[in-house]
Design a protein around this motif. Structure first.
Motif, PDB file in Angstrom:
ATOM      1  N   LEU A  67      15.356   9.120  15.130  1.00  0.00           N
ATOM      2  CA  LEU A  67      14.659   8.746  16.227  1.00  0.00           C
ATOM      3  C   LEU A  67      14.023  10.265  16.798  1.00  0.00           C
ATOM      4  N   ASN A  68      12.511  10.491  16.925  1.00  0.00           N
ATOM      5  CA  ASN A  68      11.948  11.639  17.488  1.00  0.00           C
ATOM      6  C   ASN A  68      12.827  12.261  18.694  1.00  0.00           C
ATOM      7  N   SER A  72      15.820  13.334  18.511  1.00  0.00           N
ATOM      8  CA  SER A  72      17.081  13.099  18.351  1.00  0.00           C
ATOM      9  C   SER A  72      18.082  14.174  17.472  1.00  0.00           C
ATOM     10  N   VAL A 130      10.673   8.474  13.534  1.00  0.00           N
ATOM     11  CA  VAL A 130       9.912   7.295  14.229  1.00  0.00           C
ATOM     12  C   VAL A 130       9.941   7.491  15.555  1.00  0.00           C
ATOM     13  N   HIS A 131       9.009   6.743  16.299  1.00  0.00           N
ATOM     14  CA  HIS A 131       8.891   6.946  17.879  1.00  0.00           C
ATOM     15  C   HIS A 131       9.854   5.932  18.322  1.00  0.00           C
ATOM     16  N   LYS A 132      10.088   4.894  17.780  1.00  0.00           N
ATOM     17  CA  LYS A 132      11.124   3.900  18.278  1.00  0.00           C
ATOM     18  C   LYS A 132      11.867   3.180  17.096  1.00  0.00           C
ATOM     19  N   MET A 133      13.151   2.972  17.267  1.00  0.00           N
ATOM     20  CA  MET A 133      14.032   2.390  16.383  1.00  0.00           C
ATOM     21  C   MET A 133      13.522   0.747  16.392  1.00  0.00           C
ATOM     22  N   VAL A 134      13.288   0.100  15.478  1.00  0.00           N
ATOM     23  CA  VAL A 134      13.103  -1.311  15.052  1.00  0.00           C
ATOM     24  C   VAL A 134      14.275  -1.883  14.610  1.00  0.00           C
ATOM     25  N   GLU A 135      14.712  -2.965  15.231  1.00  0.00           N
ATOM     26  CA  GLU A 135      15.960  -3.722  15.091  1.00  0.00           C
ATOM     27  C   GLU A 135      15.540  -4.617  13.868  1.00  0.00           C
TER      28      GLU A 135
END
Length: 206
Positions: free
Chosen positions: A26-27, A29, A130-135
């Motif tokens: 994650l960006n 992190s 990535v900007h957001k983690m996708v489940e």
């Protein structure tokens, strides 16, 4: 024989980044970049380096012997060594702090062991930011696993039923054969046919 000996030494050193060579972070992190190495004959004055996109050096460390931890030669300020080489596994993993989108790319873990005639080996891991983690939706996978499991269960049940039915049919046929043999013997005796008691009597005298 000399050639085979050199070849064996060359393949003694192995470097691995784990079962998968991809990591997603994650960006903004911190991300772990795993790496371990193995050697059949041990190591001395071993050097390991980390590269970004093959050419950009981001970390250099040396290890005197198995009994000592690595000594940092040079590090990018955002890189932190988190491994250990005095334990069972020779872990030379690093953590990249404050990950940015520009950090996405290939990270190569390179090891050189002078004790193995300067044998060298490396492994590469690919970082995606990535900007957001996708489940991950595992619904389809679970359905497929359930269907396959159900089919296997039905197949096993069918085979068991088939065996039971064949066993019953065999027992029934064996019973019928016994009845037929017994019935045939009784009929011959009563009717005086060949093999019966009536035929065994001596012929009347003339």
């Amino acid at each position: 024989l000399t050639g085979l000996h050199i070849l064996a030494i060359a393949f003694a050193l192995e470097v691995s980044v784990g079962k998968t060579n991809t990591v997603t972070a994650l960006n903004n992190s911190n991300v772990l970049l795993p790496c371990t190495f193995t050697t059949c004959i041990g190591f001395q004055d071993l050097v390991f380096k980390w590269y970004f996109n093959t050419t950009e050096l981001i970390s250099v460390s040396k290890i005197k012997t198995k009994a000592t931890e690595p000594t940092l030669v040079w590090n990018n300020p955002r890189v932190e060594f988190v491994g250990s080489t005095t334990k069972k596994e020779n872990n030379i993993s690093i953590v990249l702090n404050g990950v940015e989108f520009s950090d996405a790319g290939k990270y190569t873990c390179h090891v050189k062991n002078p004790k193995e005639r300067n044998a060298q080996h490396n492994a590469t891991i690919i970082l995606t930011v990535v900007h957001k983690m996708v489940e991950t939706d595992n619904t389809v996978t679970l359905i497929i696993v359930g269907v396959v499991g159900g089919l296997i269960g039905l197949l096993i049940l069918f085979m068991l039923i088939k065996r039971v039915v064949l066993f019953i049919i065999k027992k029934t046929q064996d019973g019928k054969k016994e009845c037929l043999v017994s019935s045939s013997g009784n009929d011959n005796t009563e009717n005086g046919l060949a093999g019966s008691k009536a035929e065994q009597k001596a012929p009347p005298k003339a």
